[in-house]
Design an enzyme around this catalytic site. Structure first.
Site, PDB file in Angstrom:
ATOM      1  CG  ASP A   3      -6.562   5.312   0.288  1.00 12.37           C
ATOM      2  OD1 ASP A   3      -7.247   5.624  -0.711  1.00 12.37           O
ATOM      3  OD2 ASP A   3      -6.179   6.156   1.118  1.00 12.37           O
ATOM      4  CG  ASP A  61      -1.684   1.282   1.402  1.00 17.15           C
ATOM      5  OD1 ASP A  61      -1.995   1.920   0.384  1.00 17.15           O
ATOM      6  OD2 ASP A  61      -1.974   1.651   2.560  1.00 17.15           O
ATOM      7  N   GLY A  96      -9.947   6.731  -4.727  1.00 22.64           N
ATOM      8  CA  GLY A  96      -8.676   6.328  -4.148  1.00 22.64           C
ATOM      9  C   GLY A  96      -8.628   4.836  -3.880  1.00 22.64           C
TER      10      GLY A  96
END
Length: 247
Positions: A96, A7, A94
């Protein structure tokens, strides 16, 4: 099966190593070269790379040198998911946020979940019944708020986060620094609690998951039962990769 998840975030990048679905190792990583050494040591079968700041191609290309199986570049608009993505503009979503939604759906099956990811930004996202991601809200994180007050005014000083995250923040600041701390920190807590109240009014059985670098500050200050899961994005990336490998 051993899987490596990566990540790449705004302020930090992390990797996670999963063995048969269980997270065994996680740490920060600074460069592609450092990640390559980690992958050589861990010898994962498959890997997934996600980023909110830069293309994942260079990272994935390097990993492919040492990973024998699939190296998946996670793209929110096109990568197959184990949940439905109802976001109106998936190409701007996004990675994430979507990975966290997949992680929440996996951890809380058939349950409505509100995700609070508190870091560079304060992101609040809703997953309906573990099968649909609807989106949510994005606001400046704590450090961005401190920075904005200093940058866009002539005389307000730059205030740092308190060293003791559990210490009370006086509601009434007795000087300028104290007033800024109260405005930023108490204001952000009130904002997040207000979001929780609003979502719970619409979804009474809602569960709340807290993640992100500032989770330790928010956790004791939020209303109701909160599940703190720092590695939520990595868990979601693992489930996305498993979904694609199994297909």
């Amino acid at each position: 099966m051993r899987i490596l998840t990566v990540d790449i975030g705004n302020t930090a990048s992390k990797y996670g190593c999963f063995e048969n679905g269980v997270l065994h190792e996680t740490a920060a990583v600074q460069t592609v070269e450092q990640l390559l050494h980690i992958a050589e040591r861990l010898q994962p079968r498959h890997a997934i790379v996600s980023s909110v700041v830069e293309p994942t191609t260079a990272w994935a290309t390097e990993l492919q040198r040492v990973v024998p199986g699939q190296v998946l570049e996670f793209l929110p608009a096109t990568t197959p998911l184990p949940i439905r993505n109802a976001y109106g503009t998936p190409q701007t979503l996004g990675a994430d946020r979507l990975a966290a939604a997949v992680g929440a759906a996996w951890l809380r099956p058939n349950a409505d979940t509100l995700i609070l990811d508190v870091g560079t930004a304060i992101k609040c996202d809703w997953v309906e019944g573990s099968h649909t991601f609807w989106g949510g809200s994005i606001a400046p994180g704590l450090r961005l708020r401190f920075q904005a007050l200093h940058t866009f005014t002539e005389r307000l000083p730059l205030i740092e986060m308190p060293a003791d995250l559990g210490a009370p923040v006086p509601l009434t600041g007795a000087d300028t620094q104290g007033a800024i701390r109260s405005g930023v920190l108490n204001g952000a807590v009130a904002e997040v609690n207000g979001l929780i109240d609003s979502y719970r009014a619409q979804h009474p059985n809602l569960g709340v998951i807290l993640a992100g670098g500032d989770a330790n500050f928010f956790q004791p200050r939020l209303k109701g039962r909160i599940f703190v899961i720092p590695e939520l994005v990595l868990i979601g990336l693992h489930r996305i990769l498993v979904h694609n490998v199994e297909e």
